[in-house]
Design an enzyme around this catalytic site. Sequence first.
Site, PDB file in Angstrom:
ATOM      1  CE  LYS A 113      -0.366  10.511  -9.217  1.00 27.10           C
ATOM      2  NZ  LYS A 113      -0.229   9.759 -10.473  1.00 27.10           N
ATOM      3  CE  LYS A 192      -6.816   2.020  -0.144  1.00 27.08           C
ATOM      4  NZ  LYS A 192      -5.899   2.762  -1.200  1.00 27.08           N
ATOM      5  CE  LYS A 195       3.901   4.468  -2.021  1.00 30.64           C
ATOM      6  NZ  LYS A 195       2.620   3.274  -2.777  1.00 30.64           N
TER       7      LYS A 195
HETATM    8  P1  ADP Z   1      -0.674   2.902  -1.269  1.00 29.45           P
HETATM    9  O1  ADP Z   1      -1.679   3.037  -0.372  1.00 29.45           O
HETATM   10  O2  ADP Z   1       0.220   2.285  -0.001  1.00 29.45           O
HETATM   11  O3  ADP Z   1      -0.269   4.205  -1.920  1.00 29.45           O
HETATM   12  P2  ADP Z   1      -0.906   2.201  -3.651  1.00 29.45           P
HETATM   13  O4  ADP Z   1      -1.365   3.361  -3.514  1.00 29.45           O
HETATM   14  O5  ADP Z   1       0.908   1.894  -4.228  1.00 29.45           O
HETATM   15  O6  ADP Z   1      -1.035   2.030  -2.126  1.00 29.45           O
HETATM   16  O7  ADP Z   1      -1.406   0.562  -4.224  1.00 29.45           O
HETATM   17  C1  ADP Z   1      -1.754   0.227  -5.099  1.00 29.45           C
HETATM   18  C2  ADP Z   1      -2.785  -0.813  -5.187  1.00 29.45           C
HETATM   19  O8  ADP Z   1      -2.736  -1.257  -4.567  1.00 29.45           O
HETATM   20  C3  ADP Z   1      -3.284   0.216  -5.750  1.00 29.45           C
HETATM   21  O9  ADP Z   1      -4.308  -0.497  -6.752  1.00 29.45           O
HETATM   22  C4  ADP Z   1      -4.816  -0.504  -4.629  1.00 29.45           C
HETATM   23  O10 ADP Z   1      -5.919  -0.369  -5.045  1.00 29.45           O
HETATM   24  C5  ADP Z   1      -4.174  -1.688  -3.598  1.00 29.45           C
HETATM   25  N1  ADP Z   1      -3.983  -1.511  -2.111  1.00 29.45           N
HETATM   26  C6  ADP Z   1      -3.272  -0.102  -2.119  1.00 29.45           C
HETATM   27  N2  ADP Z   1      -3.793  -0.679  -0.749  1.00 29.45           N
HETATM   28  C7  ADP Z   1      -5.293  -1.041  -0.048  1.00 29.45           C
HETATM   29  C8  ADP Z   1      -5.259  -1.606   0.735  1.00 29.45           C
HETATM   30  N3  ADP Z   1      -5.720  -1.437   2.212  1.00 29.45           N
HETATM   31  N4  ADP Z   1      -6.875  -2.172   0.982  1.00 29.45           N
HETATM   32  C9  ADP Z   1      -6.676  -2.941  -0.680  1.00 29.45           C
HETATM   33  N5  ADP Z   1      -5.896  -2.707  -1.566  1.00 29.45           N
HETATM   34  C10 ADP Z   1      -5.711  -2.151  -1.647  1.00 29.45           C
END
Ligand code: ADP
Length: 319
Positions: A113, A192, A195
């Site tokens: 982070k 992948k 957001k």
């Molecule tokens: P982002 O990557 O959009 O910031 P987060 O880190 O907030 O998403 O993810 C929240 C949860 O959703 C996590 O537990 C993560 O493992 C799951 N997740 C996010 N994006 C994916 C993806 N593309 N495929 C599978 N799981 C995902």
Amino acid sequence: MCMRVLSAMQPSGQLHLGNYFGSMRPNLEFVKQAEESLFFIVDLHALTTLHDPAALRASREDCVRDYLAVGFDPEQSIIFYQSQVPEHTELMWILNTVTPMGLLERAVSYKEKVEKGIPASVGLFTYPVLMAADILLYNADTVPVGKDQKQHVEMTRDIAIKFNNEFGEIFTLPEPVIREDVAVVPGTDGQKMSKSYGNTIPLFGEEKAIKKAIMGIVTDSKGMTDPKDPETCAIFQIHKLLLPDAGAELLAAEYRNGLPYGDAKKLLLEAYMDYFSPMRERRVELTDAYVQEVLEAGRTAASKEAGATMAKVRQLVGL
Ligand code: ADP
Ligand code: TRP
């Protein structure tokens, strides 16, 4: 199988398909098998990265609505905001006093982070101790998390062991259950879905935005009726998540027989809307009064448990 499942989510922006298949749906499965479960929105954790009161307020409420809409059931789970149960921060302080600096210094997520430019506040550094308090307050034995959170649950175990050794056996050691078998959902650009890459397909919100995202999925330059490779095509990889295995096989055959990408996207949009419509409708029907009622009942139930744990902890440490 599971006894007491605990999961939590940071309220951080609009949920997308990756969140659904990667986190919400598997967590929901765990909750269904559990004897007891808690689910909460970690708004205090969100303050480590979000200093915008209106955005935080909106985002935590959106998050509860999203979870209720996808099927989290307040009859089955205790659902609440972390900040409304002050025992989380009280226990965190006490845990701070047994947590070695070195343990936190090894946290990968903190380093990542900070590398991303998030200010290195004390709160960001002690984030895992608040997470440990979240888990230990409720004696959870099963914590389903993504791979990125495994280290935090292991730290929770280390902190619990340290406390139990020093003051008396009180905390249950939680087991992280890593969602290994969960597919990485590709985004509209094939990377992948995340957001932070701007390649998401939203779960809720305007249908127009969903359509725009799906129609914008990047494909290779094969001709209209050329055979397509479903294994490398993001449209198919997303579509198959919405289908039973047999349906996915049939669709794959159509790709190999030259289904044009434009048609494949239209099919995906239809399947997407069919799959998520019941959840989208449920979300629209959630009244403010109902959401408040759920949160209030959750806060009451969580406070009762958290209060009981804290009473023992205070006693053990001499307060
Ligand atoms: P982002 O990557 O959009 O910031 P987060 O880190 O907030 O998403 O993810 C929240 C949860 O959703 C996590 O537990 C993560 O493992 C799951 N997740 C996010 N994006 C994916 C993806 N593309 N495929 C599978 N799981 C995902
Ligand atoms: N750190 C977790 C995440 O970013 C959220 C979280 C906070 C959590 N407290 C928790 C997850 C307790 C499980 C249990 O995803």
